[in-house]
Enzyme design. Structure first.
Site, PDB file in Angstrom:
ATOM      1  NE  ARG A  35      -3.927  -2.165   2.099  1.00  0.00           N
ATOM      2  CZ  ARG A  35      -3.770  -3.474   2.171  1.00  0.00           C
ATOM      3  NH1 ARG A  35      -2.598  -3.974   2.462  1.00  0.00           N
ATOM      4  NH2 ARG A  35      -4.782  -4.304   1.941  1.00  0.00           N
ATOM      5  CB  ILE A 107       4.697 -14.989   1.968  1.00  0.00           C
ATOM      6  CG1 ILE A 107       4.746 -14.120   0.699  1.00  0.00           C
ATOM      7  CG2 ILE A 107       3.357 -14.810   2.681  1.00  0.00           C
ATOM      8  CD1 ILE A 107       3.705 -14.497  -0.356  1.00  0.00           C
ATOM      9  CG  HIS A 123      -0.364 -13.048   5.799  1.00  0.00           C
ATOM     10  ND1 HIS A 123      -0.133 -11.703   5.647  1.00  0.00           N
ATOM     11  CD2 HIS A 123      -1.472 -13.148   6.589  1.00  0.00           C
ATOM     12  CE1 HIS A 123      -1.038 -11.012   6.314  1.00  0.00           C
ATOM     13  NE2 HIS A 123      -1.863 -11.865   6.891  1.00  0.00           N
ATOM     14  CB  CYS A 131      -0.143 -32.292  -3.950  1.00  0.00           C
ATOM     15  SG  CYS A 131      -1.438 -33.023  -4.992  1.00  0.00           S
ATOM     16  CB  SER A 195      -0.328   0.430   6.474  1.00  0.00           C
ATOM     17  OG  SER A 195      -0.817  -0.765   5.886  1.00  0.00           O
TER      18      SER A 195
END
Length: 245
Positions: A35, A107, A123, A131, A195
């Site tokens: 952002r 990540i 995350h 799979c 943020s």
């Protein structure tokens, strides 16, 4: 006393520090945030979808070719990235016994690449893939080699999905509990490069009960007024100077 000196003094006087970080931690590793002024969500594409929508669960299910084509570009950029001063500073603080946990929304796996051990990835991580049919695990290199463009498991034919939390998907409960515990038991919390608008992750800082709250972020946040110390600067610059990396 300057703010940097105050931060250095805070770190020296605390022994159970937690760090809560977002995309801004990795911008100095040439991974764009989401952002910010040059963030992913502000980038123009020739496609009819926004970058945010293309990272959603329904897009993954409804447009697998476009999803994996887009995701592969993200993953390749992150794999090529190297840790920056922020990552190394936090790893140093952990090695010195000051930092007892990193809670990250990223990540990219750069905290571990820099040497940090106790990292809670809210995350998920691009480094892990599985799979959806047989559950077989794949590292990131194997996953990328299967993207043509949709990655299929060579053993059962199922789709290989990144172990990352897409929009519309819940966070992992065990990771959430570990993150909340790390923040709740900390005597000092440093928030960096976020943020604080993505929930439920942003709400985790409400569990902090220590006595020193520090914010390091390029832009103002809605939590600045509640912090003991605020830096509107890069996380790598501030932590690098204070820790000496």
């Amino acid at each position: 006393m300057t703010d940097l000196e105050r931060l250095r003094e805070m770190i020296e006087s605390h022994h159970k520090i937690a760090f809560f970080g977002g995309a801004g931690v990795s911008t100095e590793s040439h991974i764009p945030d989401f952002r910010g002024a040059n963030g992913i969500y502000r980038q123009k594409t020739n496609l009819p979808w926004t970058p945010e929508e293309m990272l959603s669960h329904h897009f993954y299910e409804e447009h697998p070719v476009e999803f994996f084509t887009n995701y592969k570009n993200f993953a390749e950029a992150m794999v090529a990235a190297e840790p920056n001063r922020a990552h190394y500073a936090l790893a140093r603080l952990e090695e010195e016994g000051k930092l007892h946990g990193i809670v990250t929304q990223n990540i990219d796996g750069l905290h571990q690449k820099a040497g940090s051990q106790n990292v809670m990835e809210l995350h998920g991580s691009i480094l892990r893939n599985y799979c959806t049919q047989c559950g077989r695990s794949y590292d990131v290199d194997s996953f990328l080699s299967l993207c043509s463009p949709v990655p299929h498991c060579p053993y059962c034919g199922g789709i290989v999905k990144p172990d990352v939390v897409l929009y519309e998907e819940p966070l992992d409960m065990d990771t959430m509990e570990d993150a909340m515990d790390a923040i709740q038991t900390a005597d000092m919390l440093i928030i960096g490069g976020t943020s604080l608008v993505v929930y439920p992750a942003a709400g985790f800082i409400d569990y902090f009960a220590g006595d020193s709250l520090v914010m390091i972020n390029q832009d103002e946040t809605g939590r600045d007024s509640t912090c003991d110390l605020v830096f509107h600067d890069s996380v790598g610059k501030i932590l690098g100077e204070v820790v000496g990396v």
